[in-house]
Write an enzyme that holds these catalytic residues in place. Structure first.
Site, PDB file in Angstrom:
ATOM      1  N   GLY A  14       0.816  -1.209   0.000  1.00 21.27           N
ATOM      2  CA  GLY A  14       0.000   0.000   0.000  1.00 21.27           C
ATOM      3  C   GLY A  14       0.848   1.256   0.000  1.00 21.27           C
ATOM      4  NE  ARG A  75      -1.533  -5.281  -2.759  1.00 19.47           N
ATOM      5  CZ  ARG A  75      -1.241  -4.833  -1.546  1.00 19.47           C
ATOM      6  NH1 ARG A  75      -0.138  -5.237  -0.945  1.00 19.47           N
ATOM      7  NH2 ARG A  75      -2.047  -3.985  -0.913  1.00 19.47           N
ATOM      8  CG  ASP A 106       3.647  -7.676   6.942  1.00 19.93           C
ATOM      9  OD1 ASP A 106       3.214  -7.221   5.867  1.00 19.93           O
ATOM     10  OD2 ASP A 106       2.926  -8.241   7.788  1.00 19.93           O
ATOM     11  CB  THR A 128       2.511   0.648   6.303  1.00 18.47           C
ATOM     12  OG1 THR A 128       1.138   0.397   6.650  1.00 18.47           O
ATOM     13  CG2 THR A 128       3.376   0.330   7.499  1.00 18.47           C
ATOM     14  CG  ASP A 130      -2.248  -0.071   7.878  1.00 26.39           C
ATOM     15  OD1 ASP A 130      -3.097   0.815   7.699  1.00 26.39           O
ATOM     16  OD2 ASP A 130      -2.047  -1.001   7.074  1.00 26.39           O
ATOM     17  CG  ASP A 132       0.583  -3.015   9.991  1.00 31.57           C
ATOM     18  OD1 ASP A 132       1.492  -2.362   9.438  1.00 31.57           O
ATOM     19  OD2 ASP A 132      -0.191  -3.765   9.369  1.00 31.57           O
ATOM     20  NE  ARG A 174      -3.067  -5.303   6.262  1.00 34.71           N
ATOM     21  CZ  ARG A 174      -1.928  -5.925   6.021  1.00 34.71           C
ATOM     22  NH1 ARG A 174      -0.845  -5.212   5.731  1.00 34.71           N
ATOM     23  NH2 ARG A 174      -1.851  -7.232   6.057  1.00 34.71           N
TER      24      ARG A 174
END
Length: 353
Positions: A14, A75, A106, A128, A130, A132, A174
Site C-alpha cells: 500500500g 501486487r 511486512d 505504511t 497502519d 503495524d 487494517r
C-alpha cells in the site's frame, strides 16, 4: 566502506504519504556517495520485468511534498515463486544492481530478505499508514494519516454540535488500531473501538447518556477497520439506545492520500539516508526502525518474528534459532508495546466525557 556500482529503490504494498520523500532521500544520499540509483517502478513486479530508470537529482526534485509513490506499486504473487525470484535476480545482474532499498510493509520485507539470502544486499524501510510493523515505533505515512483523520473528524464534529448528533467513524489501519486509538484521543471521541482490546458497549452507552444529561451535544465514535463488521451495526444500536441522531462515515482510502506531514518528511529523510549508509557499511537484510525517536536497525528476520509474536501468529519453529535470552527480550519488547497500547486505550475513556 563497501563499493556499490548501482542500487535500486522500490516501493511495494500500500502507498503511504512520505514514500516520495524516502525515494528522494535514498537517491540523493546514494548519488552524494558516488553510487548510481535505479528507480524501480511497480515494486517487485517491476523488478522482475525490468521496469526501471536510472535516476539523477532532478528525477526526484519537487516530490518531497507529494503523497502516494512516484514509483507506483503493484501486487506480485509471482515474485514469491522460485521462478519469479530467479527473474528478479537476473534483472539485477543485467542492470548491475547489487543493492536494493525496499520501502513498504511486512510483505515488502519478506521479499527483501529473500533477495538478501540470494546475494542482493537489501535494506527495508517501513512505509505504511497502519503503523503495524512491530519493530518500529513509527512507520512512514502514519503521522500524515492521523492528521488527515483529525482534520476530517473535526469538521464532522462541527455539524454534530449544531444538530445534537453522533458520528460513528471507521478509520483505516487494517488489523491495527493505532490510527483509531490515537486519533480518538486527539479528537476527544466519546468512544474508541479497536480489535485488540475488549469493548464494553453497555458501559460506553451509559457514559454517553450521562454526558448528554449534562448538556453535551456532539458525540464522536472512532472505530478501527480491524473491528470488522462492527461500525455500521453499532451506528444503528447507538441511535436506538441513546435517542441521538447518529450517522456513519467510513473515511476509507482518503486517509492514505495527501501531502506528507513535517514528521513524515523528516522521518522519511532520516530513514532513507540511513538505508544508504547501512548498504555502504556492507550490511544487508536489515529494516530501519525508529525507537524512542532515534533511528536504528534490526535484522529483518527478527523483525518478522517479532511481528508475529506481537500479533499472536507465531508458527512452529519460529523461535528455534534464537537463544532463550533473545526470546525473552522479544517477549519483553512485545509486552511493553502491548502495555503502552492498553494504557492509551484506558486513558481514552478516562477523559472521554
Amino acid at each position: 566502506m563497501k563499493t556499490f556500482e548501482r542500487i535500486g529503490v522500490l516501493t511495494s504494498g500500500g502507498d503511504a504519504p512520505g514514500m516520495n520523500a524516502t525515494i528522494r532521500a535514498v537517491t540523493r544520499a546514494a548519488l552524494a556517495n558516488g553510487v548510481e540509483v535505479m528507480g524501480i517502478y511497480e515494486g517487485y513486479k517491476g523488478l522482475m520485468e525490468g521496469n526501471m530508470k536510472l535516476f539523477d537529482e532532478r528525477d526526484v526534485s519537487n516530490i518531497i511534498n507529494h503523497g502516494g509513490t512516484m514509483l507506483y506499486s503493484a501486487r506480485s504473487p509471482e515474485f514469491k515463486t522460485e521462478e519469479g525470484m530467479a527473474r528478479a535476480i537476473k534483472v539485477c545482474e543485467e542492470n548491475h544492481i547489487n543493492g536494493i532499498v525496499a520501502i513498504g510493509g511486512d510483505g515488502t520485507f519478506r521479499g527483501a530478505t529473500d533477495l538478501s539470502n540470494r546475494g542482493i544486499a537489501c535494506i527495508g524501510l517501513p512505509g505504511t499508514i497502519d503503523n503495524d510493523i512491530t519493530a518500529t515505533d513509527y512507520s512512514i505515512g502514519y503521522d500524515t494519516a492521523m492528521n488527515t483523520v483529525i482534520e476530517m473528524v473535526d469538521r464532522l464534529r462541527d455539524t454534530c454540535e449544531s444538530h445534537l448528533r453522533c458520528n460513528v467513524i471507521e478509520v483505516m489501519g487494517r488489523n491495527a488500531g493505532y490510527i483509531a486509538l490515537n486519533t480518538g484521543i486527539a479528537v476527544g471521541a466519546s468512544i474508541v473501538v479497536v480489535s485488540e482490546l475488549p469493548f464494553d458497549e453497555d458501559k460506553a452507552i451509559e457514559a454517553v447518556l450521562e454526558s448528554k444529561k449534562e448538556g453535551k451535544r456532539n458525540f464522536i465514535v472512532i472505530v478501527s477497520e480491524g473491528a470488522e463488521g462492527f461500525a455500521e451495526p453499532f451506528t444503528k444500536r447507538f441511535a436506538e439506545k441513546t435517542g441521538i441522531e447518529t450517522k456513519f462515515a467510513r473515511l476509507a482510502h482518503v486517509v492514505r492520500g495527501g501531502s506528507p506531514s513535517l514528521r513524515d518528511r523528516v522521518l522519511a529523510t532520516e530513514m532513507g539516508t540511513e538505508a544508504v549508509n547501512l548498504l555502504l557499511e556492507g550490511k544487508s537484510n536489515l529494516v530501519v526502525c525508529n525507537h524512542d525517536n532515534k533511528i536504528c536497525s534490526m535484522d529483518i528476520d527478527r523483525a518478522l518474528i517479532l511481528d508475529r509474536m506481537y500479533k499472536g501468529k507465531l508458527k512452529e519453529g519460529d523461535l528455534d534459532s534464537y537463544s532463550e535470552e533473545d526470546v525473552q527480550q522479544m517477549r519483553d519488547f512485545c509486552a511493553k508495546k502491548s502495555a503502552e497500547f492498553k494504557k492509551l486505550y484506558e486513558m481514552s475513556y478516562l477523559i472521554s466525557r
